[in-house]
Design a protein around this motif. Structure first.
Motif, mmCIF file in Angstrom:
data_model
loop_
_atom_site.group_PDB
_atom_site.id
_atom_site.type_symbol
_atom_site.label_atom_id
_atom_site.label_comp_id
_atom_site.label_asym_id
_atom_site.label_seq_id
_atom_site.Cartn_x
_atom_site.Cartn_y
_atom_site.Cartn_z
ATOM 1 N N GLN A 1 -26.534 24.841 -10.140
ATOM 2 C CA GLN A 1 -26.530 23.912 -11.627
ATOM 3 C C GLN A 1 -27.669 22.982 -11.577
ATOM 4 O OE1 GLN A 1 -23.049 21.277 -11.238
ATOM 5 N NE2 GLN A 1 -23.105 20.706 -13.441
ATOM 6 N N PHE A 2 -28.036 22.974 -13.194
ATOM 7 C CA PHE A 2 -29.574 22.307 -13.241
ATOM 8 C C PHE A 2 -29.051 20.971 -14.061
ATOM 9 C CE2 PHE A 2 -33.173 21.601 -16.260
ATOM 10 C CZ PHE A 2 -34.161 21.545 -15.328
ATOM 11 N N ASP A 3 -29.734 20.059 -13.813
ATOM 12 C CA ASP A 3 -29.769 18.659 -14.182
ATOM 13 C C ASP A 3 -31.012 18.398 -14.997
ATOM 14 O OD1 ASP A 3 -29.706 15.899 -15.079
ATOM 15 O OD2 ASP A 3 -28.727 15.487 -13.167
ATOM 16 N N SER A 4 -31.080 18.529 -16.292
ATOM 17 C CA SER A 4 -32.193 18.442 -17.189
ATOM 18 C C SER A 4 -32.818 17.069 -16.949
ATOM 19 C CB SER A 4 -31.760 18.770 -18.668
ATOM 20 O OG SER A 4 -31.101 18.069 -19.080
ATOM 21 N N THR A 5 -31.942 15.938 -16.892
ATOM 22 C CA THR A 5 -32.420 14.712 -16.906
ATOM 23 C C THR A 5 -33.442 14.445 -15.722
ATOM 24 O OG1 THR A 5 -30.216 13.628 -17.911
ATOM 25 C CG2 THR A 5 -31.752 12.255 -16.418
ATOM 26 N N THR A 6 -33.012 14.817 -14.384
ATOM 27 C CA THR A 6 -33.906 14.875 -13.071
ATOM 28 C C THR A 6 -34.772 16.101 -13.175
ATOM 29 O OG1 THR A 6 -32.217 15.737 -11.837
ATOM 30 C CG2 THR A 6 -32.175 13.440 -12.375
ATOM 31 N N CYS A 7 -34.714 17.040 -13.733
ATOM 32 C CA CYS A 7 -35.234 18.134 -13.768
ATOM 33 C C CYS A 7 -35.177 18.907 -12.448
ATOM 34 C CB CYS A 7 -36.832 18.035 -14.028
ATOM 35 S SG CYS A 7 -37.561 19.764 -13.930
ATOM 36 N N THR A 8 -33.614 18.896 -11.743
ATOM 37 C CA THR A 8 -33.302 19.342 -10.441
ATOM 38 C C THR A 8 -32.267 20.332 -10.495
ATOM 39 O OG1 THR A 8 -34.043 17.192 -9.676
ATOM 40 C CG2 THR A 8 -32.685 18.381 -8.080
ATOM 41 N N ARG B 1 -24.077 30.057 7.780
ATOM 42 C CA ARG B 1 -24.480 28.485 7.416
ATOM 43 C C ARG B 1 -23.912 28.434 6.197
ATOM 44 N NH1 ARG B 1 -26.523 27.403 10.729
ATOM 45 N NH2 ARG B 1 -28.847 27.961 11.284
ATOM 46 N N SER B 2 -23.646 27.134 5.771
ATOM 47 C CA SER B 2 -23.403 26.622 4.386
ATOM 48 C C SER B 2 -24.291 25.420 4.278
ATOM 49 C CB SER B 2 -22.028 26.116 4.304
ATOM 50 O OG SER B 2 -20.889 27.431 4.393
ATOM 51 N N GLN B 3 -25.050 25.503 3.001
ATOM 52 C CA GLN B 3 -26.008 24.348 2.729
ATOM 53 C C GLN B 3 -26.143 24.082 1.245
ATOM 54 O OE1 GLN B 3 -30.099 25.620 3.300
ATOM 55 N NE2 GLN B 3 -29.318 27.829 3.827
ATOM 56 N N THR B 4 -26.522 22.832 1.169
ATOM 57 C CA THR B 4 -26.921 22.171 -0.259
ATOM 58 C C THR B 4 -28.226 22.336 -0.219
ATOM 59 O OG1 THR B 4 -24.389 21.402 -0.485
ATOM 60 C CG2 THR B 4 -26.188 20.597 -2.030
ATOM 61 N N ARG B 5 -29.108 22.663 -1.427
ATOM 62 C CA ARG B 5 -30.289 22.433 -1.767
ATOM 63 C C ARG B 5 -30.473 21.816 -2.849
ATOM 64 N NH1 ARG B 5 -31.545 28.088 0.809
ATOM 65 N NH2 ARG B 5 -31.366 28.867 -1.373
ATOM 66 N N THR B 6 -31.457 21.017 -3.004
ATOM 67 C CA THR B 6 -31.961 20.387 -4.316
ATOM 68 C C THR B 6 -33.411 20.894 -4.518
ATOM 69 O OG1 THR B 6 -32.666 18.230 -3.533
ATOM 70 C CG2 THR B 6 -30.643 18.474 -4.179
ATOM 71 N N LEU B 7 -33.736 21.295 -5.621
ATOM 72 C CA LEU B 7 -35.051 21.970 -5.844
ATOM 73 C C LEU B 7 -35.578 21.392 -7.169
ATOM 74 C CD1 LEU B 7 -34.397 25.735 -5.289
ATOM 75 C CD2 LEU B 7 -35.544 24.448 -3.733
ATOM 76 N N HIS B 8 -36.839 20.960 -7.256
ATOM 77 C CA HIS B 8 -37.671 20.480 -8.211
ATOM 78 C C HIS B 8 -38.844 21.295 -8.610
ATOM 79 C CE1 HIS B 8 -39.351 17.648 -11.093
ATOM 80 N NE2 HIS B 8 -40.323 17.330 -10.369
ATOM 81 N N PHE B 9 -38.762 22.066 -9.770
ATOM 82 C CA PHE B 9 -39.964 23.065 -10.042
ATOM 83 C C PHE B 9 -41.311 22.220 -10.636
ATOM 84 C CE2 PHE B 9 -36.618 25.833 -9.431
ATOM 85 C CZ PHE B 9 -36.719 26.424 -8.270
ATOM 86 N N GLU C 1 -49.048 22.911 -12.425
ATOM 87 C CA GLU C 1 -50.171 22.210 -11.577
ATOM 88 C C GLU C 1 -50.304 20.419 -11.844
ATOM 89 O OE1 GLU C 1 -53.503 22.025 -9.460
ATOM 90 O OE2 GLU C 1 -52.333 24.006 -10.073
ATOM 91 N N GLU C 2 -49.776 20.042 -12.920
ATOM 92 C CA GLU C 2 -50.061 18.650 -13.313
ATOM 93 C C GLU C 2 -48.696 18.066 -12.850
ATOM 94 O OE1 GLU C 2 -50.870 21.040 -15.649
ATOM 95 O OE2 GLU C 2 -53.020 20.744 -14.954
ATOM 96 N N GLY C 3 -47.598 18.565 -12.175
ATOM 97 C CA GLY C 3 -46.521 17.682 -11.829
ATOM 98 C C GLY C 3 -45.528 17.910 -12.943
ATOM 99 N N GLY C 4 -45.581 18.676 -13.777
ATOM 100 C CA GLY C 4 -44.580 18.509 -15.029
ATOM 101 C C GLY C 4 -43.333 19.258 -14.630
ATOM 102 N N CYS C 5 -42.289 19.334 -15.481
ATOM 103 C CA CYS C 5 -41.030 19.858 -15.177
ATOM 104 C C CYS C 5 -41.082 21.427 -15.483
ATOM 105 C CB CYS C 5 -39.850 19.139 -15.592
ATOM 106 S SG CYS C 5 -38.378 20.001 -15.768
ATOM 107 N N LEU C 6 -40.779 22.142 -14.560
ATOM 108 C CA LEU C 6 -40.300 23.628 -14.963
ATOM 109 C C LEU C 6 -39.001 24.073 -14.858
ATOM 110 C CD1 LEU C 6 -43.525 25.218 -13.420
ATOM 111 C CD2 LEU C 6 -43.045 24.792 -15.817
ATOM 112 N N VAL C 7 -38.388 24.787 -15.262
ATOM 113 C CA VAL C 7 -36.964 24.915 -15.192
ATOM 114 C C VAL C 7 -36.666 26.114 -14.159
ATOM 115 C CG1 VAL C 7 -34.699 25.598 -16.332
ATOM 116 C CG2 VAL C 7 -36.189 24.236 -17.334
ATOM 117 N N GLN C 8 -37.484 27.231 -14.356
ATOM 118 C CA GLN C 8 -37.305 28.567 -13.629
ATOM 119 C C GLN C 8 -38.278 28.745 -12.500
ATOM 120 O OE1 GLN C 8 -34.689 30.285 -14.066
ATOM 121 N NE2 GLN C 8 -33.982 29.259 -15.895
#
Length: 275
Positions: A84-91, A109-117, A120-127
């Motif tokens: 699930q993607f949260d566009s507010t936090t880009c996560t 193993r069962s796990q929850t991961r959060t990913l922030h892409f 180069e400048e630290g800007g938000c990417l979705v994919q």
């Protein structure tokens, strides 16, 4: 889980000349070395790819970008993801489970991961397959169990990692971060006199990764440089154990050094130790 006994090469090295209390809580040198070996094995299982360790999680994150290992489970492995993607936090928040049954050994193993892409400048990417992807921030929490002829274990843990240099012209991803794990473990051991004993562990493990360089090699994501510094604390059948160690990765594998002359070779894929 499968409960199988195993044989180990008889302990041939003794540290020092005394038989008093050692820094691991061992009452003699033979027990000191035995405890060191078990500490190394528990650590290796928490790190290695094929035992569902820390490196397996990093491979899962990196591998999807180009169809590398981890995109599809093999053999009797079963894998599922919900994202699930949260566009507010880009996560992205990803709930992931995996079961790997290789007969005598395996893990779930069962796990929850959060990913922030990021670019180069630290800007938000979705994919994550965006060609502008250069870095990501990862958090991970999990519960699971693992087994082999040597052990049966249950674990829970969490970690936070930064990955930089993704898709750079220079091959390799630079990884830094930390990892903590707690668990229970039953180790099956054959003593030099042939006696078979079961040793019960309650343990905690912390790892700090410094400048790991992870590359794609023979279809797997493996570190070829960098270090993991760690602390292992446990109670084994009532005896307290404390160990501080360093894992150094190189192009031909890794070394796990527990100090006081106790060091092992470590295969980061299988988690097997060499002596």
């Amino acid at each position: 889980m499968k409960q199988l006994c195993f044989s180990l090469t008889a302990l041939a090295l003794l540290l020092g000349c005394g038989t008093g209390q050692g820094p691991l809580g061992a009452t003699d040198d033979g027990a000191h070395l035995e405890q060191s070996e078990d500490a190394a094995r528990i650590t290796a299982e928490a790190v290695a790819l094929d035992s569902g360790g820390l490196l397996e999680s990093l491979e899962q994150v990196l591998g999807v970008e180009d169809g590398a290992a981890g995109a599809q489970p093999a053999g009797k492995d079963r894998e599922s993801d919900e994202a699930q993607f949260d566009s507010t936090t880009c996560t992205w928040t990803i709930t992931h489970s995996r079961e790997a049954d290789h007969g005598e050994a395996g893990f779930s193993r069962s796990q929850t991961r959060t990913l922030h892409f990021m670019d180069e400048e630290g800007g938000c990417l979705v994919q994550r397959d965006d060609p502008n992807l250069r870095g990501l921030d990862l958090t991970r929490s999990y519960t699971g169990e693992s087994w082999s002829p040597r052990h049966e274990s249950s674990q829970s843990g969490q970690g936070a990692w930064t990955l930089r240099g993704i898709h750079d012209e220079t091959p390799g991803t630079l990884v830094n971060g930390s990892h903590q794990e707690e668990g229970e473990s039953l180790r099956h051991r054959r003593r030099p006199n042939g006696e078979i004993v079961d040793l019960s562990y309650s343990y905690s493990l912390s790892l700090t990764g410094s400048d790991l360089v992870i590359i794609l090699r023979n279809g797997r994501r493996v570190p070829v440089a960098g270090t993991l510094h760690g602390v292992f604390d446990a109670v084994r059948n009532g005896e307290e154990i404390h160990r501080e160690f360093t894992i150094v990765f190189g192009p031909r594998g890794a070394s796990l050094d527990l100090g006081e002359g106790e060091a092992y070779g470590l295969d980061p894929v299988s988690g097997e130790l060499t002596f």
